[in-house]
Every structure is written in C-alpha cells, then in structure tokens.
Write a protein that holds these residues in place. Structure first.
Motif, PDB file in Angstrom:
ATOM      1  N   ASN A  28       0.792  -1.232   0.000  1.00 35.71           N
ATOM      2  CA  ASN A  28       0.000   0.000   0.000  1.00 35.71           C
ATOM      3  C   ASN A  28       0.824   1.281   0.000  1.00 35.71           C
ATOM      4  O   ASN A  28       0.252   2.371   0.008  1.00 35.71           O
ATOM      5  N   ALA A  39     -10.193  10.819  -0.135  1.00 38.22           N
ATOM      6  CA  ALA A  39      -9.552  11.643  -1.162  1.00 38.22           C
ATOM      7  C   ALA A  39     -10.460  11.763  -2.383  1.00 38.22           C
ATOM      8  O   ALA A  39     -11.271  10.879  -2.676  1.00 38.22           O
ATOM      9  N   GLU A  77      -7.123  13.141  -6.515  1.00 33.87           N
ATOM     10  CA  GLU A  77      -6.098  12.917  -5.496  1.00 33.87           C
ATOM     11  C   GLU A  77      -5.730  11.442  -5.410  1.00 33.87           C
ATOM     12  O   GLU A  77      -4.552  11.089  -5.296  1.00 33.87           O
ATOM     13  N   ARG A  78      -6.747  10.561  -5.483  1.00 35.95           N
ATOM     14  CA  ARG A  78      -6.469   9.122  -5.439  1.00 35.95           C
ATOM     15  C   ARG A  78      -5.615   8.709  -6.626  1.00 35.95           C
ATOM     16  O   ARG A  78      -4.671   7.933  -6.483  1.00 35.95           O
ATOM     17  N   GLU A  79      -5.951   9.243  -7.808  1.00 36.17           N
ATOM     18  CA  GLU A  79      -5.179   8.904  -9.001  1.00 36.17           C
ATOM     19  C   GLU A  79      -3.725   9.311  -8.829  1.00 36.17           C
ATOM     20  O   GLU A  79      -2.808   8.542  -9.149  1.00 36.17           O
ATOM     21  N   VAL A  89      -8.801  -1.826  -5.976  1.00 34.13           N
ATOM     22  CA  VAL A  89      -8.372  -0.466  -6.312  1.00 34.13           C
ATOM     23  C   VAL A  89      -8.049  -0.423  -7.808  1.00 34.13           C
ATOM     24  O   VAL A  89      -6.902  -0.645  -8.209  1.00 34.13           O
ATOM     25  N   ALA A 104      -7.221   2.075  -1.135  1.00 35.38           N
ATOM     26  CA  ALA A 104      -6.855   3.486  -1.272  1.00 35.38           C
ATOM     27  C   ALA A 104      -7.766   4.292  -0.356  1.00 35.38           C
ATOM     28  O   ALA A 104      -8.890   3.891  -0.060  1.00 35.38           O
ATOM     29  N   MET A 105      -7.273   5.417   0.110  1.00 34.22           N
ATOM     30  CA  MET A 105      -8.030   6.237   1.044  1.00 34.22           C
ATOM     31  C   MET A 105      -9.302   6.774   0.390  1.00 34.22           C
ATOM     32  O   MET A 105      -9.249   7.442  -0.637  1.00 34.22           O
ATOM     33  N   SER A 106     -10.445   6.473   0.995  1.00 32.08           N
ATOM     34  CA  SER A 106     -11.729   6.819   0.384  1.00 32.08           C
ATOM     35  C   SER A 106     -12.062   8.302   0.513  1.00 32.08           C
ATOM     36  O   SER A 106     -12.893   8.818  -0.235  1.00 32.08           O
ATOM     37  N   SER A 152     -11.239  11.842  -6.494  1.00 31.80           N
ATOM     38  CA  SER A 152     -10.775  10.902  -7.513  1.00 31.80           C
ATOM     39  C   SER A 152      -9.430  11.348  -8.082  1.00 31.80           C
ATOM     40  O   SER A 152      -8.549  10.523  -8.341  1.00 31.80           O
ATOM     41  N   ARG A 164      -2.044   9.770  -6.058  1.00 32.53           N
ATOM     42  CA  ARG A 164      -1.387   8.974  -5.019  1.00 32.53           C
ATOM     43  C   ARG A 164      -1.023   7.593  -5.535  1.00 32.53           C
ATOM     44  O   ARG A 164       0.059   7.078  -5.261  1.00 32.53           O
ATOM     45  N   ILE A 165      -1.943   6.989  -6.295  1.00 34.80           N
ATOM     46  CA  ILE A 165      -1.649   5.672  -6.870  1.00 34.80           C
ATOM     47  C   ILE A 165      -0.467   5.780  -7.829  1.00 34.80           C
ATOM     48  O   ILE A 165       0.452   4.954  -7.804  1.00 34.80           O
TER      49      ILE A 165
END
Length: 311
Positions: free
Chosen positions: A85, A117, A121-123, A152, A113-115, A119, A125-126
């Motif tokens: 992670n 955040a 921000e999640r992208e 994820v 992934a942190m929910s 979309s 971070r990934i």
C-alpha cells in the motif's frame, strides 16, 4: 535474465505448495519447478493471486522464493509479487526478493486506497506509489494489471504513464478490457523492449493475435503445455488450430476449477497436482470447498488429458 527474447513464451503464475500445517513445502517446490520446465514454461511468477501472495506470511514468501530460485538454477526467470500500500513497503518487499535471488519484482494495484480523497487525489497517489517504487527498484519491474477485478482499479492514464518507465520490463494483462490492451500495445510500440503477457487464460488466442509476447497463466502449472501449443499455433498462423486447443484447454480448466463460477479454484488445482505427484497436499489459505464429486471429475480429466498434463 530479463532480456525480452528470454522472456517470450509461456509463464506460470505458480501456486504455493503448502504442508498440512500451512507452512511452505520446499520439497514440493523442487518438483513443481521441474514439472514447469517439462511443460516448456520459461518463467515463474511467485506469490501472485494464484500463489496466495496476499495471504502468505513473510517467512513463507522468502522460503518460497529461495527454494524456487535454488531449484530453477538459472533455467527460468523467477518473478515475485511485491504489492503493498505504499512505495516504502513495496521497496522493502523488493529488497527482500532481490536478496533471495529473484530476477524481477511484480507490482499489482494497492490493496486499498483512502476513500476520503477526491478521484484526482487518489489517481495521483496511486501514480506516485507506482513511480517511486519503479524508479527506486533494484530489480526490473513487471506490472500486473487486474483491471476492475482489483479492489483499487488503476486509472488508465496511470497505467499509460507507468508503462513508459524504462525499468518496467513486462506487463501481465488480466484486465479483460480492450482499452487496456490498446494502452499496453501503444506502450510497447513506443518501447519495443517492453514484454506484454496475457493473463486471461480463457482467451489466449485473442491476445496473441493482437501481438502480445506471451502468456502468464494462473493455471500454467497444469495447462502450460497446452498453452505452448496455442502459442506455437498462433505464431504459425494456424488460428483455427489455436482456437480448437483453446476450447480444449478451457474444458480442462473449468473441470479443475469447478465450473465457470470457479467454485473450487485453488483446492481443485492443488488436488490435481497432488494426483499428478507434484504436491503433497491441496491445502490453501483461501480454503475453497472440494467435494467428492469434484475430485472424481478431476480424476477423470487427468486420465483423459494425460497427454496435455503429463507430456
């Protein structure tokens, strides 16, 4: 070991042999490696989904890796899943895999992934997890694309950018998504050294005809010989023969896996390997059910398809 010409062909996302006490069975690993070589398999992907990597304790994973490396003795490529992670944890996993003798590290999507955040921000971070791990990895990297089968899903833009990285040497595409195939083929056009592998074993012909370099199959430990026949048929332009072999391999897999709903999955696969004299038990962390009827069906298919299973 990870030159493209050495990687091309059929790989196995190998199961992990376990004892009754659920510790890794090093003795069975040696038999499993020799069996793969007999089938014409050129590489092993250890601790993937089929290899129970998300469930294996760290010491078990290290025993698995060291035993496979020792048994292979340079005769096939050894890749190990290092998914986690954060980039820091992935890099720790890669460091251990490198010390244990692996040739390649394989990264699948993070487990969560942190929910909270957005979309976007999640992208980001990934993407940052992938890029930091790939750029700092002491081993060549393979990317395992699970598409929407992952908890994820990795955005397509992230995949495209990650595939550009020089240290990414291979892609296992199990997404079953045409858009992901196009992204992979486009990346390979830009970087010819990138090797593309079909991870969806029920339609190998489609991916090979599209130009993929090989097959990386969860059932490779028992269907590797059949997969090689499909690979050779497509390479020779014998597409009808390849489709016939694919249908035959599908019947074999559905019998072993307990039908199209994959009811028995690892229990069925490992039971078959016990009957073939490769494993000692069919224990698995996921503990899929296996009835007497399932066992009888597997026994029958083993007798009927000995030419494919034990060439």
């Amino acid at each position: 070991m990870t030159e493209k010409k050495k990687m091309r062909g059929v790989w196995s996302a190998a199961p992990t042999p376990l004892k009754e006490d659920m510790n890794v069975d090093a003795g069975s690993i040696e038999r499993m490696v020799e069996h793969h070589l007999r089938l014409g398999v050129v590489g092993l992907f250890l601790a993937g989904t089929n290899g129970e990597g998300p469930w294996l304790p760290e010491q078990g994973l290290r025993t698995l890796t060291r035993s496979a490396v020792r048994a292979a003795a340079g005769r096939m490529i050894i890749a190990v899943q290092v998914t986690d992670n954060s980039a820091a944890r992935i890099l720790d996993n890669i460091d251990r895999a490198a010390k244990d003798g692996a040739d390649m590290a394989v990264i699948a999507p993070p487990y969560f992934a942190m929910s909270y955040a957005s979309s976007g921000e999640r992208e980001k971070r990934i993407e940052n997890i992938y890029l930091e791990a790939v750029r700092r990895s002491p081993l060549p990297v393979g990317i395992y694309d699970r598409g929407t089968y992952s908890s994820v899903p990795v955005p397509e833009g992230v995949l495209a950018r990650v595939y550009r990285e020089p240290n990414v040497k291979a892609v296992k595409d199990s997404s079953v998504m045409d858009s992901h195939m196009r992204i992979a083929l486009s990346a390979r056009k830009r970087r010819p050294a990138l090797s593309l592998f079909c991870g969806y074993e029920f339609d190998c012909v489609k991916y090979l005809k599209a130009g993929y370099d090989g097959l990386l199959l969860g059932g490779g430990v028992f269907n590797g010989f059949a997969a090689n026949l499909i690979f050779d048929a497509v390479a020779a332009g014998k597409f009808k023969e390849a489709e016939r072999l694919q249908a035959r391999m599908n019947r074999l897999m559905y019998t072993v896996y307990g039908g199209k709903k994959i009811r028995t999955w690892l229990s069925g696969e490992k039971y078959l390997l016990v009957r073939m004299g490769i494993l000692k038990t069919y224990r698995n962390f996921t503990d899929y059910p296996l009835t007497r009827r399932d066992k009888m069906a597997i026994d029958r298919i083993l007798e009927r398809e000995k030419g494919l299973l034990l060439p």
